[in-house]
Design an enzyme around this catalytic site. Sequence first.
Site, PDB file in Angstrom:
ATOM      1  N   ARG A 160       0.847  -1.196   0.000  1.00  0.00           N
ATOM      2  CA  ARG A 160       0.000   0.000   0.000  1.00  0.00           C
ATOM      3  C   ARG A 160       0.879   1.242   0.000  1.00  0.00           C
ATOM      4  NH1 ARG A 160       1.095   2.040   4.737  1.00  0.00           N
ATOM      5  NH2 ARG A 160       1.443   0.645   6.519  1.00  0.00           N
ATOM      6  N   TYR A 212       0.118   0.514  12.559  1.00  0.00           N
ATOM      7  CA  TYR A 212      -0.224  -0.640  13.402  1.00  0.00           C
ATOM      8  C   TYR A 212      -1.689  -0.986  13.217  1.00  0.00           C
ATOM      9  CZ  TYR A 212      -1.559  -3.272  17.567  1.00  0.00           C
ATOM     10  OH  TYR A 212      -2.080  -4.222  18.414  1.00  0.00           O
ATOM     11  N   HIS A 213      -1.976  -2.282  13.146  1.00  0.00           N
ATOM     12  CA  HIS A 213      -3.352  -2.778  13.168  1.00  0.00           C
ATOM     13  C   HIS A 213      -3.507  -3.705  14.361  1.00  0.00           C
ATOM     14  CE1 HIS A 213      -4.007  -1.121   9.236  1.00  0.00           C
ATOM     15  NE2 HIS A 213      -3.168  -1.952   8.639  1.00  0.00           N
ATOM     16  N   LEU A 219      -4.729   6.017   6.441  1.00  0.00           N
ATOM     17  CA  LEU A 219      -5.233   5.756   5.094  1.00  0.00           C
ATOM     18  C   LEU A 219      -4.075   5.373   4.180  1.00  0.00           C
ATOM     19  CD1 LEU A 219      -7.550   6.002   2.986  1.00  0.00           C
ATOM     20  CD2 LEU A 219      -7.037   8.431   2.851  1.00  0.00           C
ATOM     21  N   ALA A 229      -8.003   2.662   8.290  1.00  0.00           N
ATOM     22  CA  ALA A 229      -7.967   2.029   9.611  1.00  0.00           C
ATOM     23  C   ALA A 229      -8.360   3.085  10.641  1.00  0.00           C
ATOM     24  CB  ALA A 229      -6.578   1.475   9.912  1.00  0.00           C
ATOM     25  N   CYS A 262       3.016   6.308  10.420  1.00  0.00           N
ATOM     26  CA  CYS A 262       2.981   6.870   9.067  1.00  0.00           C
ATOM     27  C   CYS A 262       4.218   7.716   8.770  1.00  0.00           C
ATOM     28  CB  CYS A 262       1.699   7.669   8.846  1.00  0.00           C
ATOM     29  SG  CYS A 262       0.205   6.687   9.146  1.00  0.00           S
TER      30      CYS A 262
END
EC number: 2.3.1.181
Length: 225
Positions: free
Chosen positions: A70, A76-77, A138, A152, A168
Amino acid sequence: MNKRLVVKNLGRQDYEPVWKAMHTFTDERDENTCDEVWLVEHNPVFTQGQAGKEEHVLAAGDIPIVKSDRGGQVTYHGPGQLVAYVLINLRRKNIGVRELVTHIENTVINTLSHFNVESAARPDAPGVYVDNKKICSLGLRIRKGCSFHGLALNINMDLSPFLRINPCGYAGMEMIQLHDLVKDNMTVENKAEHVEDVHPLLIKELTTLLDYTDIEYLTESSNHE
């Protein structure tokens, strides 16, 4: 076909199988394939974007790092974060990448307004912010005129892993989540305990902005192997 959208709730999943499934979907889709939005919560993972630099990962510890394709840098997720993957044929919709980014940011801004939370996008850093604290990340990729990856939105999660990275690519970027903003004034109508509390509002705003009128909802529990 231009007005039809399939919304899939994938539940809680590891990142890599869903990422691979996005690739497969995008590679195999044609002009007759419906656009889709996938809603998912990921197990803890750091993902590096295409331009991701190793120095932005400060101390990953026991959380795995996945090199993704991406746009953007590391993020982080984890559980309690609403991830929405936006799989749209941009040519068929006749919109460009920048316009899609704006639509996604406005989708989140409008969703948060339901909770009386004022937020805004920033021209220098994609995403959505509340008082310069980031609440939504994003990152997109475009292939064959079609988008994949997505947004997210932090709902009610452990934010501490963000301290192990420069989110980011921004050192000191403070992250925030919806539950902390509304917990003192929560009602049945504006509850933000779980990602599912926010799903309907987010989809309503997205379908309005992107002009979808025929919506099909599916729930899947497969692991996308």
